[in-house]
Write a protein that holds these residues in place. Structure first.
Motif, PDB file in Angstrom:
ATOM      1  N   SER A   2       0.824  -1.194   0.000  1.00 35.42           N
ATOM      2  CA  SER A   2       0.000   0.000   0.000  1.00 35.42           C
ATOM      3  C   SER A   2       0.866   1.255   0.000  1.00 35.42           C
ATOM      4  O   SER A   2       2.008   1.244   0.434  1.00 35.42           O
ATOM      5  N   ASP A  45       0.909  -1.934   5.616  1.00 38.22           N
ATOM      6  CA  ASP A  45      -0.212  -2.874   5.593  1.00 38.22           C
ATOM      7  C   ASP A  45       0.248  -4.201   6.177  1.00 38.22           C
ATOM      8  O   ASP A  45       1.421  -4.404   6.436  1.00 38.22           O
ATOM      9  N   MET A  82     -15.614  -6.832   8.707  1.00 37.73           N
ATOM     10  CA  MET A  82     -14.636  -6.858   7.627  1.00 37.73           C
ATOM     11  C   MET A  82     -15.282  -6.351   6.351  1.00 37.73           C
ATOM     12  O   MET A  82     -16.441  -6.635   6.094  1.00 37.73           O
ATOM     13  N   SER A  83     -14.526  -5.571   5.591  1.00 37.48           N
ATOM     14  CA  SER A  83     -15.012  -5.159   4.274  1.00 37.48           C
ATOM     15  C   SER A  83     -14.022  -5.653   3.224  1.00 37.48           C
ATOM     16  O   SER A  83     -12.805  -5.605   3.418  1.00 37.48           O
ATOM     17  N   GLY A  85     -11.877  -5.816  -0.175  1.00 36.82           N
ATOM     18  CA  GLY A  85     -11.173  -4.850  -0.995  1.00 36.82           C
ATOM     19  C   GLY A  85     -11.463  -5.069  -2.468  1.00 36.82           C
ATOM     20  O   GLY A  85     -12.372  -5.823  -2.838  1.00 36.82           O
ATOM     21  N   LYS A  94      -8.094  -9.324  -0.523  1.00 36.61           N
ATOM     22  CA  LYS A  94      -7.688  -8.065   0.086  1.00 36.61           C
ATOM     23  C   LYS A  94      -8.883  -7.555   0.885  1.00 36.61           C
ATOM     24  O   LYS A  94     -10.000  -7.486   0.367  1.00 36.61           O
ATOM     25  N   PHE A  95      -8.656  -7.207   2.163  1.00 38.72           N
ATOM     26  CA  PHE A  95      -9.767  -6.744   2.988  1.00 38.72           C
ATOM     27  C   PHE A  95      -9.278  -5.837   4.103  1.00 38.72           C
ATOM     28  O   PHE A  95      -8.098  -5.780   4.426  1.00 38.72           O
ATOM     29  N   ARG A  96     -10.228  -5.117   4.675  1.00 36.12           N
ATOM     30  CA  ARG A  96      -9.996  -4.307   5.868  1.00 36.12           C
ATOM     31  C   ARG A  96     -10.805  -4.932   6.989  1.00 36.12           C
ATOM     32  O   ARG A  96     -11.937  -5.335   6.782  1.00 36.12           O
ATOM     33  N   ILE A  97     -10.216  -4.976   8.163  1.00 36.71           N
ATOM     34  CA  ILE A  97     -10.903  -5.627   9.283  1.00 36.71           C
ATOM     35  C   ILE A  97     -10.767  -4.789  10.546  1.00 36.71           C
ATOM     36  O   ILE A  97      -9.766  -4.082  10.730  1.00 36.71           O
ATOM     37  N   ARG A  98     -11.793  -4.875  11.370  1.00 35.30           N
ATOM     38  CA  ARG A  98     -11.766  -4.268  12.695  1.00 35.30           C
ATOM     39  C   ARG A  98     -11.666  -5.397  13.708  1.00 35.30           C
ATOM     40  O   ARG A  98     -12.603  -6.188  13.862  1.00 35.30           O
TER      41      ARG A  98
END
Length: 100
Positions: A2, A45, A82-83, A85, A94-98
């Motif tokens: 990233s 990342d 999670m969302s 990518g 590829k994802f974003r997570i809390r």
């Protein structure tokens, strides 16, 4: 890698370890990759390489279908944790997570 903000590895590594621990029971092998594996001073990342546990039939033969890892990620997505990518395939996700 990233192009975003880079943080000290000491701040990022515990989060990577927590994510790996949360997915470990769904994988044969799971390891940090990229900047974390190389022990770079700053990281932008978290990259992870994983070999998921494949579904099998009664006789232990590998079958088609989602892996335990796929199901875990899907449940996180369904829960809003999670969302996904722009890349979401069978071999790369590829994802974003809390994390809690």
């Amino acid at each position: 890698m990233s192009e975003g903000v880079k943080l000290p590895i000491a701040d990022v590594k515990p989060t990577a370890d927590k994510l790996i621990a949360a997915l470990a029971d769904t994988c044969l092998v799971i390891e940090p990759a990229g900047s974390i594996r190389r022990r770079a001073q700053y990281v932008s990342d978290i990259e992870i390489v994983a070999i998921p546990i494949r579904p099998t039939d009664l006789f232990g033969n590998v079958t088609e279908g989602p892996t335990q890892l796929d199901r875990r990620l899907q449940s996180w997505h369904d829960e809003g944790r999670m969302s996904r990518g722009d890349k979401w395939g069978s071999k790369y996700k590829k994802f974003r997570i809390r994390l809690p």
